[in-house]
Design a protein around this motif. Sequence first.
Motif, short mmCIF file in Angstrom:
data_model
loop_
_atom_site.label_atom_id
_atom_site.label_comp_id
_atom_site.label_asym_id
_atom_site.label_seq_id
_atom_site.Cartn_x
_atom_site.Cartn_y
_atom_site.Cartn_z
N CYS A 189 9.46 3.05 3.94
CA CYS A 189 8.28 3.49 3.18
C CYS A 189 8.42 4.91 2.65
O CYS A 189 7.86 5.27 1.63
N GLN A 190 9.16 5.71 3.40
CA GLN A 190 9.30 7.11 3.00
C GLN A 190 9.94 7.23 1.63
O GLN A 190 9.70 8.17 0.90
N ARG A 191 10.80 6.26 1.29
CA ARG A 191 11.52 6.33 0.03
C ARG A 191 10.82 5.61 -1.11
O ARG A 191 11.41 5.34 -2.15
N GLU A 192 9.58 5.22 -0.89
CA GLU A 192 8.83 4.56 -1.94
C GLU A 192 8.58 5.52 -3.09
O GLU A 192 8.56 6.72 -2.87
N SER B 227 3.81 6.42 7.07
CA SER B 227 5.09 7.02 6.68
C SER B 227 4.90 8.13 5.67
O SER B 227 5.79 8.93 5.45
N LEU B 228 3.75 8.11 5.00
CA LEU B 228 3.58 9.03 3.89
C LEU B 228 2.48 10.05 4.17
O LEU B 228 1.92 10.64 3.26
N ARG C 270 0.91 15.56 11.33
CA ARG C 270 1.42 16.19 10.12
C ARG C 270 0.35 17.01 9.40
O ARG C 270 0.47 17.32 8.21
N ASP D 139 2.42 1.60 -8.95
CA ASP D 139 1.73 0.95 -10.07
C ASP D 139 2.11 1.58 -11.40
O ASP D 139 2.30 0.89 -12.41
N LYS D 140 2.27 2.90 -11.40
CA LYS D 140 2.65 3.59 -12.64
C LYS D 140 4.08 3.25 -13.02
O LYS D 140 4.42 3.12 -14.21
N THR E 126 0.81 -1.22 0.00
CA THR E 126 0.00 0.00 0.00
C THR E 126 0.85 1.27 0.00
O THR E 126 0.53 2.23 -0.70
N CYS E 127 1.96 1.25 0.77
CA CYS E 127 2.79 2.46 0.82
C CYS E 127 3.40 2.76 -0.55
O CYS E 127 3.49 3.90 -0.97
N VAL F 184 -4.92 5.15 -2.77
CA VAL F 184 -4.30 5.92 -1.69
C VAL F 184 -3.42 7.04 -2.24
O VAL F 184 -2.63 6.82 -3.15
N PHE F 185 -3.58 8.23 -1.70
CA PHE F 185 -2.73 9.36 -2.09
C PHE F 185 -1.93 9.82 -0.88
O PHE F 185 -2.49 10.25 0.11
N GLY F 186 -0.61 9.71 -0.99
CA GLY F 186 0.24 10.06 0.13
C GLY F 186 0.90 11.42 -0.06
O GLY F 186 0.77 12.05 -1.10
N ARG F 187 1.62 11.85 0.99
CA ARG F 187 2.36 13.12 0.99
C ARG F 187 1.50 14.29 0.54
O ARG F 187 1.90 15.10 -0.31
N LEU G 286 2.14 1.78 -3.48
CA LEU G 286 1.06 2.18 -4.39
C LEU G 286 0.63 3.63 -4.16
O LEU G 286 0.28 4.33 -5.10
N SER G 287 0.69 4.08 -2.91
CA SER G 287 0.23 5.45 -2.62
C SER G 287 1.18 6.49 -3.19
O SER G 287 0.85 7.67 -3.27
N THR G 288 2.38 6.06 -3.58
CA THR G 288 3.30 7.03 -4.18
C THR G 288 3.52 6.72 -5.67
O THR G 288 4.46 7.22 -6.27
N THR H 244 11.12 7.80 7.92
CA THR H 244 9.93 7.12 8.41
C THR H 244 9.79 5.77 7.74
O THR H 244 10.20 5.58 6.60
N GLY H 245 9.24 4.83 8.47
CA GLY H 245 9.04 3.50 7.90
C GLY H 245 8.89 2.45 8.97
O GLY H 245 8.66 2.76 10.14
N CYS I 150 -0.76 3.86 6.41
CA CYS I 150 0.17 4.40 5.42
C CYS I 150 0.92 5.56 6.07
O CYS I 150 1.21 6.58 5.46
N GLU J 233 12.50 6.34 -4.46
CA GLU J 233 11.69 7.42 -5.05
C GLU J 233 11.69 7.39 -6.56
O GLU J 233 11.97 8.38 -7.24
#
Lengths: 642, 150
Positions: free
Chosen positions: A69-72, B122-123, B84, A41-42, A33-34, B133-136, A36-38, A402-403, B120, A89
């Motif tokens: 996760c922060q570096r996803e 961390s983001l 945050r 998938d693309k 999930t982490c 999901v949309f992070g940051r 995918l949120s960044t 973070t992670g 989620c 990233e």
Amino acid sequence: MKIRTKNDLEKMREKGLKNLYPKETKVSVGMATCGLSTGADKVYEAIQDEVEKGKLPIQLAQTGCIGFCQREPVVDILEPGKPRVFYQEVTPDRAKELIHRWLKNEVVGDWLLCKMEKEDWIAEDRVQDYPIRQIPKGIDGTPSYHQVPFYNKQLKIALRNCGFINPDHIEEYVARGGYISLYKALFEMKPEEIIEEVKRSGLRGRGGAGFLTGNKWETCRRAKGDQKFILCNADEGDPGAYMDRSILEGDPHSVVEGMIIGAYAIGAHEGFIYVRNEYPLAIQKLLIALQQAEEAGLLGDDILGSGFSLKINLFRGGGAFVCGESTALMASIEGKVGEPRAKHIHTTESGLWDKPSNLNNVETWNNVPIILSRGAGWYSKIGTDQSKGTKVFSIVGKVKNTGLIEVPMGITLREIVYDIGGGVPDGKKFKAVQTGGPSGGCIPESLINLPVDFDRLTEVGSMMGSGGMIVMDESTCMVDVAKYFMDFLKGESCGKCTSCREGTKRMHEILTEIAEGRGTMDHIELLKELGWVTAEASLCQLGGTAPNPVLSTIRYFQEEYEEHILHKRCPAKVCRALLQYRILSNVCTKCGRCAKVCPVKAITGKKKTKKETGEPFSIDAKKCIKCGMCFETCKFEAVEVQ
Amino acid sequence: MEVSKIDSIIEQYGARESALLAILQDIQAKENYLPKDALEYVSQKMHIPLVRIFRIATFYNALSLKPRGLHKIDVCLGTACHVRGGSKILEKIERDLGVSVGETTKDNRFTLESVRCIGCCSLGPVAVVDGKVFGRLGQDKVSGLLKEFK
């Protein structure tokens, strides 16, 4: 393929090894999930397109999260004869470039997270070396995995496979030592011996209270009853903790294997995994894992030909925090509302449908196969006297890295926050770490050298909980944090006990009064008293621990409460009713950006243009809703908050 | 809701009381909410008093008795997102859409809700729109995010 013999397992392992370490280049994208949120998938699609278009000799794979996760999105490349590399990233454009460069034996050093020369197979005490014959150009200066500060103090037992296997392929789990412990349990050990081994390991439940797992199993095994149940608590509700999600998304078979071993040891033939409704991907991965295990003969009737049978059902939660409590969880599975009951009789003796039921959480089950394969002796050497093994923490909030991290019990908070987490970002001052979710408390800076284990955290008024660690800095208001948790708990209290239902509500009201400048010094005493009643008179631990966030913030940060009450000031500049926004006319560059973003048109002034000198902008305090948009938008620090 | 659809959902799980939550969730997945007639039918078919079904339907956050909009936005208000600035994201969306949390826009396009941690952390701050999901996030990214779903 049905597995019947050790040889069959070995064959599956060979198949898995071919998947894990193919002859050609393998590119894996972290798609939990982490990731995918960044946009993982693309990234995956971009690589897929490129590979198909250019008919590139690349095998593309999906994997879970390697914790940072922060570096996803994280993409890793593995090719025989070269060090493995992890990119961080990654964007679709970068992904295309980095695979083309790789095929020319080059890496983009600046985009790399780390390189890896070997892999630990913790399940079997093996190290898988990558034979290195060729060094990609540009890799000099890239740290190895264990040199990265985020990783160097970590010991991954629970997260052993996350980010290294494709969770949809049972063979890959087997290849890294999976289901070997199950085989050992069923054919080489008696149920009592398994329980003894788990007891000797010192494993304590990773879900919150930290009860000794082996003892729980023993009580359940000894409990009278023809039918027993085995349950997995995957209703990970503590906000700020997400290790169970990551394990389920990245390594679901580890939990399934642990449960089968537990069921055999206890004598249960039916099990349930209760998963949060908010974790759709985890549900999807678990369903695949359960089906695969069944097809392989590892679940269902006559497992591996041993004569032992077990059925595991998946149960989707309904989005209620209280269902993480054992009796509420069981009521929920029975089709009732998720309300806890008194536990004069433990659920190990009378639980689901009044039958003996053994409930452990995801991380606990996940540890079981390793205890059997490496032995209790090995496991109990890790950690502290009373807390053995490792614990996964989610280190989040106001911290640089973070992670998810997994560290031996007993590591200090300082090491977690500063060495692994890299400290507080933006030059701000560290204030506290919140652990244990809504049941826990805030640990102040003066206790930063505290060794982290079950008992030490309880001693300082917090608790382990499921392992969330939210770092807070000087811009976090402790009254606001206490108010936040009371808002959470008043919403999630099931309402059965008056003390919890009303106690959390009243505490929230009082905290709101304080946060809005109407507090009195009597309120602090009243909060303590209400907290005491709520804890004492509530049936379950939701109410029993509900006052912790309030009491621990009063205990360590009373001066912040007093500042709100006596001086009507919020030192962290969070409590809105006490704030005042204004624009410093001598700093204002008259660019007008603040006025443009202000949703209530409270900012006026004259924009500076080539022809006109303009006028500094100012805020009409009567109109201002204190949303902070101007503050966030101004690039010149002309907006001041007081 | 068509009776045959409800029948096939019940059949899939069996008319056991312990399957009630799953059955209601599946009905909601199809209809976007829990229509009253569907609940009445489930009650008759499964021999469970309607009051018990309503109790379940109102207890669990995932279930809704009100129709929801075309897109569902869940803003995470977990602890990590909160520190945050998660609540600022929520307020910005409230202002942009002209609704409060728990409401649906007049054009029926968006339903805005909050969620207590989606894991989620961390983001953060994080929001989920239609399961994605949309992070940051930042207040400045909200308008762009909403446009994607217009």
